[in-house]
Design an enzyme around this catalytic site. Structure first.
Site, PDB file in Angstrom:
ATOM      1  N   LYS A   1       0.826  -1.208   0.000  1.00 45.75           N
ATOM      2  CA  LYS A   1       0.000   0.000   0.000  1.00 45.75           C
ATOM      3  C   LYS A   1       0.863   1.263   0.000  1.00 45.75           C
ATOM      4  CE  LYS A   1      -2.332  -0.843   3.814  1.00 45.75           C
ATOM      5  NZ  LYS A   1      -1.790  -2.157   4.203  1.00 45.75           N
TER       6      LYS A   1
ATOM      7  N   ARG B   1      11.461  -6.281   4.046  1.00 49.29           N
ATOM      8  CA  ARG B   1      11.655  -4.845   4.291  1.00 49.29           C
ATOM      9  C   ARG B   1      12.292  -4.571   5.650  1.00 49.29           C
ATOM     10  NH1 ARG B   1       5.326  -2.781   4.858  1.00 49.29           N
ATOM     11  NH2 ARG B   1       4.989  -3.794   6.852  1.00 49.29           N
TER      12      ARG B   1
HETATM   13  P1  AMP Z   1       1.242   0.314   9.020  1.00 45.63           P
HETATM   14  O1  AMP Z   1       2.421   1.159   8.697  1.00 45.63           O
HETATM   15  O2  AMP Z   1      -0.024   0.771   8.321  1.00 45.63           O
HETATM   16  O3  AMP Z   1       1.505  -1.162   8.835  1.00 45.63           O
HETATM   17  O4  AMP Z   1       0.931   0.519  10.566  1.00 45.63           O
HETATM   18  C1  AMP Z   1       1.864   0.132  11.559  1.00 45.63           C
HETATM   19  C2  AMP Z   1       1.185   0.008  12.918  1.00 45.63           C
HETATM   20  O5  AMP Z   1       0.597   1.259  13.288  1.00 45.63           O
HETATM   21  C3  AMP Z   1       0.031  -0.983  12.956  1.00 45.63           C
HETATM   22  O6  AMP Z   1       0.472  -2.315  13.153  1.00 45.63           O
HETATM   23  C4  AMP Z   1      -0.765  -0.444  14.152  1.00 45.63           C
HETATM   24  O7  AMP Z   1      -0.140  -0.785  15.375  1.00 45.63           O
HETATM   25  C5  AMP Z   1      -0.629   1.061  13.979  1.00 45.63           C
HETATM   26  N1  AMP Z   1      -1.736   1.615  13.168  1.00 45.63           N
HETATM   27  C6  AMP Z   1      -1.653   2.141  11.907  1.00 45.63           C
HETATM   28  N2  AMP Z   1      -2.863   2.541  11.459  1.00 45.63           N
HETATM   29  C7  AMP Z   1      -3.746   2.259  12.451  1.00 45.63           C
HETATM   30  C8  AMP Z   1      -5.148   2.414  12.610  1.00 45.63           C
HETATM   31  N3  AMP Z   1      -5.913   2.927  11.624  1.00 45.63           N
HETATM   32  N4  AMP Z   1      -5.714   2.018  13.787  1.00 45.63           N
HETATM   33  C9  AMP Z   1      -4.976   1.517  14.776  1.00 45.63           C
HETATM   34  N5  AMP Z   1      -3.648   1.305  14.685  1.00 45.63           N
HETATM   35  C10 AMP Z   1      -3.021   1.676  13.547  1.00 45.63           C
END
Ligand code: AMP
Length: 182
Positions: A13, A127
Site C-alpha cells: 500500500k 523490508r
Molecule cells: P502500518 O504502517 O499501516 O503497517 O501501521 C503500523 C502500525 O501502526 C500498525 O500495526 C498499528 O499498530 C498502527 N496503526 C496504523 N494505522 C492504524 C489504525 N488505523 N488504527 C490503529 N492502529 C493503527
C-alpha cells in the site's frame, strides 16, 4: 480524489500510495508513517502508540481518529487524499464517514489490494521494519483478518479490487486504469 487504500500489511500500500499520490496530485496520508514520525520525535502521541505498534496491535481508535481528523483538516487534504492504513476497523470507517460528512464530502472509492498471505509475509520479512519480526507479523495478519478484512464487505460496491501480485509498475498501472473509469 478521496480514496482509501485497503489491504493486508505487506500488500504494498505504501509503495503504491507514493506513486498514486504523485500521479493524482493528492497527499499520501499513512497512519503508520504518522505514528512512526511521532515515535521518532518522542511526542506524547508517539509514546502512547509505541507499545501497541511494537506488539503488532491496533492503537486505540480515539487516539488514531484524532490524529487522522487533524491531518485531514490541513490545507493540502482539502481537495483529496489517499488514506493508507485508515480505517482499519468498521468503527473507524464510520468515524471517517462522519468526519467527511462534516466537511460536506465523501469517499470516491476504496482501492483493495488483493494479495495472498505467502506473498505478504515474504514482503514484510524483506523490508525489515522494527515491527516486522515473525511473531508481530503473525499478530498483524490476525488483526487484519479479524478487524480489517470485514471492511471489504462493509464498503460493498465502493470497493475497487486490484490484484497486487505483479511488479510495482504493473500494479500501479492496473490501479490507475481502474481509477480512470470511476
Ligand atoms: P502500518 O504502517 O499501516 O503497517 O501501521 C503500523 C502500525 O501502526 C500498525 O500495526 C498499528 O499498530 C498502527 N496503526 C496504523 N494505522 C492504524 C489504525 N488505523 N488504527 C490503529 N492502529 C493503527
Amino acid at each position: 480524489m478521496r480514496l482509501v487504500l485497503l489491504g493486508p500489511p505487506g500488500a504494498g500500500k505504501g509503495t503504491q500510495a507514493a506513486i498514486l499520490s504523485e500521479k493524482l496530485g493528492v497527499p499520501h496520508i499513512s497512519t503508520g508513517d504518522l505514528f512512526r514520525y511521532n515515535i521518532g520525535q518522542g511526542t506524547p502521541l508517539g509514546n502512547e502508540a509505541k507499545t501497541y505498534i511494537d506488539a503488532g496491535k491496533l492503537v486505540p481508535t480515539d487516539v488514531t481518529t484524532r490524529m487522522v481528523e487533524d491531518r485531514l483538516s490541513q490545507d493540502d487534504a482539502k481537495d483529496g487524499f489517499l488514506l493508507d492504513g485508515f480505517p482499519r476497523t468498521v468503527e473507524q470507517a464510520d468515524l471517517l464517514d462522519a468526519m467527511l460528512a462534516k466537511q460536506g464530502t465523501k469517499l470516491n472509492g476504496v482501492v483493495q489490494f488483493d494479495v495472498s498471505e505467502d506473498v505478504v509475509v515474504e514482503r514484510m520479512l524483506a523490508r525489515g521494519r522494527a515491527d516486522d519480526n515473525e511473531e508481530t507479523i503473525r499478530t498483524r495478519l490476525q488483526v487484519y483478518r479479524d478487524e480489517t478484512a470485514p471492511l471489504i464487505e462493509h464498503y460493498g460496491d465502493q470497493i475497487i479490487a486490484v490484484k497486487a501480485e505483479g511488479t510495482v509498475a504493473e500494479i500501479s498501472a492496473a490501479t490507475l486504469e481502474k481509477l480512470n473509469n470511476l
